[in-house]
Design an enzyme around this catalytic site. Structure first.
Site, short mmCIF file in Angstrom:
data_model
loop_
_atom_site.label_atom_id
_atom_site.label_comp_id
_atom_site.label_asym_id
_atom_site.label_seq_id
_atom_site.Cartn_x
_atom_site.Cartn_y
_atom_site.Cartn_z
N LYS A 82 7.35 -76.24 30.78
CA LYS A 82 8.82 -76.70 31.12
C LYS A 82 7.98 -78.26 31.31
O LYS A 82 7.06 -77.95 32.39
CB LYS A 82 9.71 -76.35 32.08
CG LYS A 82 11.05 -77.24 32.11
CD LYS A 82 12.09 -76.24 32.82
CE LYS A 82 13.27 -76.90 33.15
NZ LYS A 82 13.92 -76.05 34.00
N SER A 157 18.21 -75.43 32.22
CA SER A 157 17.69 -77.07 31.32
C SER A 157 16.23 -76.45 31.31
O SER A 157 15.56 -77.64 30.17
CB SER A 157 17.56 -77.77 33.30
OG SER A 157 16.04 -76.87 34.13
N SER A 181 18.90 -71.63 34.44
CA SER A 181 18.12 -73.19 33.29
C SER A 181 17.07 -71.42 32.56
O SER A 181 16.70 -72.70 31.64
CB SER A 181 17.55 -73.77 34.13
OG SER A 181 18.70 -74.72 34.91
#
Lengths: 473, 70
Positions: A82, A157, A181
């Site tokens: 990420k 996210s 997330s």
């Protein structure tokens, strides 16, 4: 497994082939890079593909194995991060205009451990802005799309992590989880998502959203892959103030032990009356509870505090802490934030010190209810993750929070390890999910139960590969 | 809209101004929406608590010193 496409190989099986000499890391990495080139123009899961580094790392991994140097289960295995994980010399943007040119000088601890373990970094993955925001179209990169249906969100996210693993662009991707997330994208994309215990995995070098709620963990295609990854990245880090100094047990040794004799609490009161709960999700949860009981688990109803209490508590902590982190930039350059992040984090200016303290007091009570009551009597909890399938992009307004049908934040508030597992599909063919929760630092037991769920749902015919990913094989 | 709601909405302007944050007009509706939603959740934090419900964990010596206590 002999006829499996390379991107579908479990990490352990790919490792066996690498060590047997029937596969090279260069070939495996090239295969994944080709898939990224073929599929990511519509998925938008990567914000940066580090092709040259990946091929160099893969060649090094092959050479090391040939020379007898084996760095462990991730040796030669492609992965992605990420884009909030610092990577030395590689742009790390947090999917935000504010950090569009940011090139860290040091790796985050997780990135360093994966590299030292011989992993092959394929690139950096899309996220909601600074790991909050939402699916936005006013940021430097487009939002990732759900491989099960491109009109649907991936959840966030860790949006790119969910899309990339589901589409077989990479077998494992790191996410972060402050309110769900990791588990949200895992749920929406049909993956295994592990939020470890608070303090198990170092957050050093990962851009913070909320100091007391942030966790790092993997999104993976299988429970075993998640166990292998977590084994490598877990462990004490004196430079992470939340890190806990205790040994990490073998997370794979007991995976196949099943659930016979385990006491599993079912807190239906958390989700039963939620307006967003779909009948298909409800049916899947009940079916799973029955299946676990049929395998010898003792499944019993348990009552937790109302979900709204967990939600209010976690939300105030998150907004207050995120505001503290972004305060200066919110004052000096508010227009550089996307509309969704701004709308959520500017609210920190409206919270009082008393609000934050009351949230921390409530947090203590909620943690006691989960750990000293529910998990005193039960080894695990089984509860809802997403209450339904992934919403469509057009359900999200551009300037405010959109649909919220996940129930992950209770275990950010309490810090317990929690695992999102795929458990079936909606009528529209989108993944459904369930959530398992364990006592702090009992990831081994949590993953063992996850493996049992995996086997049960394999018997239901729960597919793991979206049609578009199959077509591109 | 009730007078109480109008007064609460007006507080948003005040609090943002005090914090030195300028919300562009085209983004204000989204912030106001979130503010109303957050305000509605805050009373949940203020139900009766016991004395044991204090955030003392923040200041456990282990956390501060990085050393194990017996």
């Amino acid at each position: 497994m002999s006829d499996m496409p390379l991107h579908a190989l479990p990490i352990a099986e790919a490792g066996r082939r690498l060590r047997a000499g029937s596969l090279t890391s260069v070939a495996l990495t090239r295969h994944h890079l080709d898939r990224i080139a073929a599929l990511d123009p519509v998925l938008h899961s990567f914000v940066l593909v580090t092709e040259a580094r990946a091929m160099a790392d893969a060649a090094r991994a092959d050479a090391e194995l040939a020379q007898g140097t084996d760095r462990g289960p991730m040796h030669g295995i492609p992965y992605a991060l990420k884009d909030i994980y610092d990577t030395a010399g590689i742009r790390t943007t947090c999917h935000s205009k504010l950090l569009a040119e940011n090139v860290p000088q040091q790796d985050s601890v997780v990135a360093r451990k994966l590299a030292e373990g011989g992993g092959v970094l394929l690139g950096k993955l899309a996220t909601h802005e600074f790991a909050l925001g939402g699916p936005s179209f006013d940021l430097p990169f487009p939002p990732a799309r759900n491989p099960w249906n491109l009109e649907n969100v991936t959840g966030g996210s860790s949006s790119g992590s969910g899309a990339a693993v589901a589409a077989g662009l990479v077998r494992m991707a790191m996410g972060s989880d402050t309110g769900g997330s990791i588990r949200g994208p895992a749920a929406y994309c049909g993956l295994v998502g592990l939020k470890p215990t608070y303090g198990l995995v170092s957050r050093r070098g990962v851009f913070p959203l909320s100091y007391t709620l942030d966790h790092c963990g993997p999104l993976a295609a299988s429970v075993e892959d998640a166990a292998i990854t977590t084994q490598l990245i877990a462990g004490y880090d004196p430079n992470d103030p939340a890190s806990v100094d205790r040994p990490v047990p073998d997370l794979r040794a007991g995976l196949e032990k099943g659930v016979a004799g385990l006491r599993i609490g079912l807190p239906r009161n958390l989700y039963r009356n939620a307006a967003e709960l779909t009948p298909a999700t409800s049916v899947a949860l009940e079916r799973l509870a029955e299946s676990l009981a049929a395998q010898g688990a003792i499944v019993e109803e348990v009552t937790l505090p109302d979900y709204d209490l967990f939600s209010a508590c976690g939300r105030v902590l998150m907004i207050a802490e995120a505001y503290a982190i972004h305060e200066a930039d919110l004052r000096s350059r508010p227009l550089d934030y996307g509309a969704l992040f701004l709308a959520r984090v500017a609210l920190g200016a409206t919270l009082s010190a008393a609000d934050y303290i009351q949230a921390q007091r409530l947090r203590r009570e909620l943690s006691e209810a989960v750990n000293r009551v529910a998990l005193q009597r039960h080894d695990l909890l089984l509860t809802a993750m997403a209450l339904g399938p992934a919403p469509r992009f057009d359900e999200y307004p551009p300037d405010r929070a959109g649909p919220m049908n996940i129930q992950s934040i209770p275990f950010n508030v309490t810090g317990n390890p929690a695992l999102s597992m795929p458990v079936g599909f909606s009528e529209d063919g989108l993944p459904l999910s369930a959530q398992l929760v364990a006592r702090p630092f009992e990831e081994a037991l949590l993953l063992r139960a996850g493996r049992a769920v995996e086997k049960i749902t394999e018997g239901w015919g729960v597919a793991r590969t979206p049609p578009m990913a199959l077509e591109a094989a | 809209m009730s007078q109480a709601q109008e007064e609460r909405d007006a507080e948003l302007d005040l609090l943002l101004r005090r914090a030195g944050i300028t919300i562009p007009p085209e983004r204000y509706a989204g912030v106001l929406n979130g503010y109303r939603d957050l305000q509605a959740a805050l009373p949940l934090l203020r139900s009766a608590r016991t004395a044991a419900a204090e955030p003392a964990g923040t200041f456990v010596l282990d956390t501060v010193t990085r050393e194990r206590t017996p």
